[in-house]
Design a protein around this motif. Structure first.
Motif, PDB file in Angstrom:
ATOM      1  N   ILE A  24       0.855  -1.181   0.000  1.00 56.89           N
ATOM      2  CA  ILE A  24       0.000   0.000   0.000  1.00 56.89           C
ATOM      3  C   ILE A  24       0.892   1.233   0.000  1.00 56.89           C
ATOM      4  CG2 ILE A  24      -1.790   1.272   1.245  1.00 56.89           C
ATOM      5  CD1 ILE A  24      -2.350  -1.534   2.668  1.00 56.89           C
ATOM      6  N   LYS A  25       0.894   1.948  -1.120  1.00 56.64           N
ATOM      7  CA  LYS A  25       1.646   3.201  -1.203  1.00 56.64           C
ATOM      8  C   LYS A  25       0.686   4.318  -0.831  1.00 56.64           C
ATOM      9  CE  LYS A  25       4.957   2.091  -4.789  1.00 56.64           C
ATOM     10  NZ  LYS A  25       5.543   2.588  -6.028  1.00 56.64           N
ATOM     11  N   THR A  26       1.142   5.213   0.035  1.00 57.76           N
ATOM     12  CA  THR A  26       0.271   6.308   0.459  1.00 57.76           C
ATOM     13  C   THR A  26       0.854   7.643   0.022  1.00 57.76           C
ATOM     14  OG1 THR A  26       1.371   6.442   2.608  1.00 57.76           O
ATOM     15  CG2 THR A  26      -0.589   5.044   2.456  1.00 57.76           C
ATOM     16  N   LEU A  27      -0.028   8.605  -0.131  1.00 56.76           N
ATOM     17  CA  LEU A  27       0.356   9.975  -0.448  1.00 56.76           C
ATOM     18  C   LEU A  27       0.314  10.773   0.841  1.00 56.76           C
ATOM     19  CD1 LEU A  27       1.033  12.071  -2.627  1.00 56.76           C
ATOM     20  CD2 LEU A  27      -1.427  12.357  -2.998  1.00 56.76           C
ATOM     21  N   LYS A  28       1.462  11.326   1.216  1.00 54.22           N
ATOM     22  CA  LYS A  28       1.544  12.030   2.506  1.00 54.22           C
ATOM     23  C   LYS A  28       0.657  13.271   2.527  1.00 54.22           C
ATOM     24  CE  LYS A  28       5.914  13.886   0.979  1.00 54.22           C
ATOM     25  NZ  LYS A  28       7.300  13.522   1.038  1.00 54.22           N
ATOM     26  N   ALA A  29       0.230  13.624   3.729  1.00 56.23           N
ATOM     27  CA  ALA A  29      -0.642  14.789   3.924  1.00 56.23           C
ATOM     28  C   ALA A  29       0.058  16.056   3.451  1.00 56.23           C
ATOM     29  CB  ALA A  29      -1.010  14.909   5.400  1.00 56.23           C
ATOM     30  N   GLY A  30      -0.721  17.034   3.066  1.00 55.31           N
ATOM     31  CA  GLY A  30      -0.179  18.323   2.641  1.00 55.31           C
ATOM     32  C   GLY A  30       0.323  18.323   1.209  1.00 55.31           C
ATOM     33  N   TYR A  31      -0.109  17.355   0.424  1.00 49.99           N
ATOM     34  CA  TYR A  31       0.348  17.253  -0.959  1.00 49.99           C
ATOM     35  C   TYR A  31      -0.260  18.352  -1.833  1.00 49.99           C
ATOM     36  CZ  TYR A  31      -4.185  14.935  -1.389  1.00 49.99           C
ATOM     37  OH  TYR A  31      -5.523  14.645  -1.339  1.00 49.99           O
ATOM     38  N   SER A  32       0.452  18.672  -2.900  1.00 48.13           N
ATOM     39  CA  SER A  32      -0.071  19.617  -3.889  1.00 48.13           C
ATOM     40  C   SER A  32      -0.880  18.833  -4.919  1.00 48.13           C
ATOM     41  CB  SER A  32       1.072  20.346  -4.586  1.00 48.13           C
ATOM     42  OG  SER A  32       1.807  19.439  -5.409  1.00 48.13           O
ATOM     43  N   GLU A  33      -1.648  19.517  -5.721  1.00 51.73           N
ATOM     44  CA  GLU A  33      -2.424  18.851  -6.768  1.00 51.73           C
ATOM     45  C   GLU A  33      -1.487  18.182  -7.774  1.00 51.73           C
ATOM     46  OE1 GLU A  33      -5.394  17.084  -8.631  1.00 51.73           O
ATOM     47  OE2 GLU A  33      -5.558  18.094  -6.711  1.00 51.73           O
ATOM     48  N   LYS A  34      -0.332  18.806  -8.048  1.00 50.53           N
ATOM     49  CA  LYS A  34       0.650  18.203  -8.959  1.00 50.53           C
ATOM     50  C   LYS A  34       1.195  16.909  -8.365  1.00 50.53           C
ATOM     51  CE  LYS A  34       5.073  18.899 -11.333  1.00 50.53           C
ATOM     52  NZ  LYS A  34       5.271  17.471 -11.397  1.00 50.53           N
ATOM     53  N   GLN A  35       1.495  16.883  -7.059  1.00 45.72           N
ATOM     54  CA  GLN A  35       1.993  15.666  -6.414  1.00 45.72           C
ATOM     55  C   GLN A  35       0.931  14.560  -6.484  1.00 45.72           C
ATOM     56  OE1 GLN A  35       3.004  17.634  -2.706  1.00 45.72           O
ATOM     57  NE2 GLN A  35       5.153  17.044  -2.969  1.00 45.72           N
ATOM     58  N   ARG A  36      -0.323  14.921  -6.256  1.00 43.24           N
ATOM     59  CA  ARG A  36      -1.416  13.939  -6.334  1.00 43.24           C
ATOM     60  C   ARG A  36      -1.522  13.374  -7.744  1.00 43.24           C
ATOM     61  NH1 ARG A  36      -6.845  13.298  -7.560  1.00 43.24           N
ATOM     62  NH2 ARG A  36      -8.054  12.116  -6.031  1.00 43.24           N
ATOM     63  N   ARG A  37      -1.452  14.255  -8.728  1.00 44.85           N
ATOM     64  CA  ARG A  37      -1.535  13.842 -10.131  1.00 44.85           C
ATOM     65  C   ARG A  37      -0.358  12.919 -10.485  1.00 44.85           C
ATOM     66  NH1 ARG A  37      -2.105  18.691 -12.136  1.00 44.85           N
ATOM     67  NH2 ARG A  37       0.086  18.994 -12.575  1.00 44.85           N
ATOM     68  N   ASP A  38       0.859  13.291 -10.077  1.00 45.63           N
ATOM     69  CA  ASP A  38       2.039  12.470 -10.361  1.00 45.63           C
ATOM     70  C   ASP A  38       1.943  11.109  -9.672  1.00 45.63           C
ATOM     71  OD1 ASP A  38       3.003  14.581 -11.847  1.00 45.63           O
ATOM     72  OD2 ASP A  38       4.537  15.169 -10.391  1.00 45.63           O
ATOM     73  N   PHE A  39       1.486  11.108  -8.413  1.00 44.72           N
ATOM     74  CA  PHE A  39       1.325   9.883  -7.647  1.00 44.72           C
ATOM     75  C   PHE A  39       0.336   8.944  -8.344  1.00 44.72           C
ATOM     76  CE2 PHE A  39      -0.965   7.615  -4.163  1.00 44.72           C
ATOM     77  CZ  PHE A  39       0.095   6.913  -3.609  1.00 44.72           C
ATOM     78  N   LEU A  40      -0.823   9.466  -8.697  1.00 43.22           N
ATOM     79  CA  LEU A  40      -1.857   8.629  -9.298  1.00 43.22           C
ATOM     80  C   LEU A  40      -1.549   8.254 -10.741  1.00 43.22           C
ATOM     81  CD1 LEU A  40      -5.038  10.161  -7.675  1.00 43.22           C
ATOM     82  CD2 LEU A  40      -3.996   7.934  -7.207  1.00 43.22           C
ATOM     83  N   SER A  41      -0.641   9.001 -11.399  1.00 43.13           N
ATOM     84  CA  SER A  41      -0.264   8.620 -12.762  1.00 43.13           C
ATOM     85  C   SER A  41       0.427   7.263 -12.754  1.00 43.13           C
ATOM     86  CB  SER A  41       0.620   9.686 -13.412  1.00 43.13           C
ATOM     87  OG  SER A  41       1.915   9.673 -12.842  1.00 43.13           O
ATOM     88  N   GLU A  42       1.125   6.941 -11.650  1.00 38.70           N
ATOM     89  CA  GLU A  42       1.749   5.622 -11.516  1.00 38.70           C
ATOM     90  C   GLU A  42       0.683   4.528 -11.604  1.00 38.70           C
ATOM     91  OE1 GLU A  42       4.121   3.060  -8.148  1.00 38.70           O
ATOM     92  OE2 GLU A  42       4.442   5.219  -8.187  1.00 38.70           O
ATOM     93  N   ALA A  43      -0.437   4.739 -10.932  1.00 35.35           N
ATOM     94  CA  ALA A  43      -1.529   3.762 -10.985  1.00 35.35           C
ATOM     95  C   ALA A  43      -2.124   3.698 -12.395  1.00 35.35           C
ATOM     96  CB  ALA A  43      -2.609   4.111  -9.964  1.00 35.35           C
ATOM     97  N   SER A  44      -2.236   4.835 -13.053  1.00 38.88           N
ATOM     98  CA  SER A  44      -2.775   4.860 -14.419  1.00 38.88           C
ATOM     99  C   SER A  44      -1.883   4.074 -15.372  1.00 38.88           C
ATOM    100  CB  SER A  44      -2.890   6.295 -14.931  1.00 38.88           C
ATOM    101  OG  SER A  44      -3.768   7.036 -14.134  1.00 38.88           O
ATOM    102  N   ILE A  45      -0.596   4.131 -15.147  1.00 36.59           N
ATOM    103  CA  ILE A  45       0.350   3.384 -15.979  1.00 36.59           C
ATOM    104  C   ILE A  45       0.277   1.896 -15.640  1.00 36.59           C
ATOM    105  CG2 ILE A  45       2.811   2.994 -16.448  1.00 36.59           C
ATOM    106  CD1 ILE A  45       3.133   6.097 -15.953  1.00 36.59           C
ATOM    107  N   MET A  46       0.369   1.571 -14.360  1.00 40.11           N
ATOM    108  CA  MET A  46       0.351   0.171 -13.934  1.00 40.11           C
ATOM    109  C   MET A  46      -0.941  -0.534 -14.346  1.00 40.11           C
ATOM    110  SD  MET A  46       1.941   0.397 -10.120  1.00 40.11           S
ATOM    111  CE  MET A  46       1.973  -1.379  -9.884  1.00 40.11           C
TER     112      MET A  46
END
Length: 136
Positions: free
Chosen positions: A60-82
């Motif tokens: 389970i990979k988590t996105l730390k609190a206080g993230y920016s919208e760009k960080q959220r987008r980059d994080f979730l792009s990994e899931a979109s690729i996988m």
């Protein structure tokens, strides 16, 4: 031949996540222990118990609190690729949790840990006679 779609070509990157990754209800996820830290937050070993299916060990990979919208987008792009891959030699994406916090990417659990760490430990045992020195 399957064509890979770069999630960053979507006007709304959330659309790529919806298309390629299944949303998992957070009540089906049980976090057990920290096993590492990623670029965006902590990585945990846990259990996934989808409704009507057998329980699975997951990472389970988590996105730390206080993230920016760009960080959220980059994080979730990994899931979109996988989510576009279905091959026995590629880690399987189980899904994402985006409707609650923390945002999570859920993948199958690799018993031997990350591939780069696994190989780093074993490369020391290889010799030049094996045909690969690990150099280069």
């Amino acid at each position: 031949m399957k064509i890979y779609i770069d999630p960053f070509t979507y006007e709304d990157p959330n659309e790529a996540v919806r298309e390629f990754a299944k949303e998992i209800d957070v009540s089906c996820v049980k976090i057990e222990e920290v096993i590492g830290a990623g670029e965006f937050g902590e990585v945990y070993k846990g259990r996934l118990k989808p409704v009507g299916k057998r329980e699975l060990s997951v990472a389970i990979k988590t996105l730390k609190a206080g993230y920016s919208e760009k960080q959220r987008r980059d994080f979730l792009s990994e899931a979109s690729i996988m989510g576009q891959f279905d091959h026995p030699n590629i880690i399987r994406l189980e899904g994402v949790v985006t409707k609650s916090r923390p945002v999570m990417i859920i993948t199958e659990f690799m018993e031997n840990g990350a591939l780069d760490s696994f190989l780093r430990v074993r490369v020391r045992g290889l010799t030049s006679h094996s045909g690969w020195t690990g150099a280069g």
